[in-house]
Design an enzyme around this catalytic site. Structure first.
Site, short mmCIF file in Angstrom:
data_model
loop_
_atom_site.label_atom_id
_atom_site.label_comp_id
_atom_site.label_asym_id
_atom_site.label_seq_id
_atom_site.Cartn_x
_atom_site.Cartn_y
_atom_site.Cartn_z
N GLU A 92 59.39 39.32 -123.18
CA GLU A 92 59.48 40.70 -123.68
C GLU A 92 58.11 41.37 -123.54
OE1 GLU A 92 61.92 42.54 -125.10
OE2 GLU A 92 63.54 41.07 -125.43
N ASP A 144 65.98 47.97 -118.80
CA ASP A 144 64.63 47.41 -118.84
C ASP A 144 64.40 46.32 -117.80
OD1 ASP A 144 66.55 46.09 -120.63
OD2 ASP A 144 64.90 44.86 -121.35
#
Length: 233
Positions: A92, A144
């Site tokens: 992440e 993303d």
């Protein structure tokens, strides 16, 4: 490896892997700040996690050990695999995302990612085509790490496939032939428009419209040609 990890924040959100590791999935946190993202990924009620989080200043936090299955990909697909969580390491990148003020990924953040990614790719002998974004494996749900992520920074270091130079025009006679080729490359084509947009977001981010135009088709053909001829893996 330990010298690349700056903080440990163990998350309870993991279980046992059922597949060997063969992929990395890159995400953005999509939350207003890093603290909130870390709190959520360590909250047992949220049922989400990742192996690593990299802050905008390059700080690397480990939440789940790599031999465990983190819960980052959700419903996803890549190259015939449907349990992406079992087969991947999830990273992440702290970024507000499209909902909270999407912005470029700072150099310091990339400098935290690159050595970590290098050790992972080397350890598992990963194919470069398996270094993907969340939008690649879940095109109908995710955007993303998005069009501002500079994949070429990884490609120049042989940590991802480069964008191919388009020399040969698209050979696909119709959209159906393009979709079959897109599926052969790895994408879930159940939602065709979303799959094309995800492909463009990764390979032609300057125009993300879901239109199967000549350039999009030619890029896909070049990628498959490189792979079939052993120039990419």
């Amino acid at each position: 490896m330990s010298d690349l990890i700056h903080h440990e924040a163990p998350s309870p959100n993991w279980d046992e892997r059922e597949l060997p590791v063969s992929m990395v999935v890159l995400h953005y946190t999509g939350m207003p700040d890093a603290a909130g993202a870390l709190e959520r990924m360590c909250d047992p009620e949220a049922k989400v996690s990742a192996h690593y989080m990299i802050d905008e200043d390059g700080t690397v936090t480990r939440m789940v050990e790599e031999d465990k299955r983190a819960w980052h990909a959700g419903r996803s697909y890549w190259r015939g695999l449907t349990d992406i969580n079992s087969a991947s390491v999830g990273i992440e990148l702290v970024n507000p995302g499209h909902e909270w003020g999407y912005r470029a990924f700072p150099d310091a953040q990339m400098e935290g990612l690159i050595p970590l990614l290098h050790t992972i790719v080397k350890r598992y002998k990963m194919p470069f085509a398996n270094i993907v974004g969340h939008s690649d494996v879940a095109p109908s749900r995710k955007e993303d790490p998005g069009e501002l992520f500079v994949w070429e920074s990884l490609a120049t270091l042989k940590l991802a496939l480069p964008r191919p130079k388009v020399i040969i025009p698209s050979p696909y006679p119709n959209d159906g032939a393009f979709y079959l080729a897109l599926e052969r490359f790895g994408y879930d084509i159940t939602d065709g428009l979303a799959a094309v947009r995800a492909f463009q977001r990764r390979w032609r981010p300057e125009t993300i419209d879901g239109v199967i135009d000549g350039e999009t088709s030619a890029i896909l053909f070049a990628l498959l040609l490189d792979r079939d001829q052993g120039r990419a893996r």
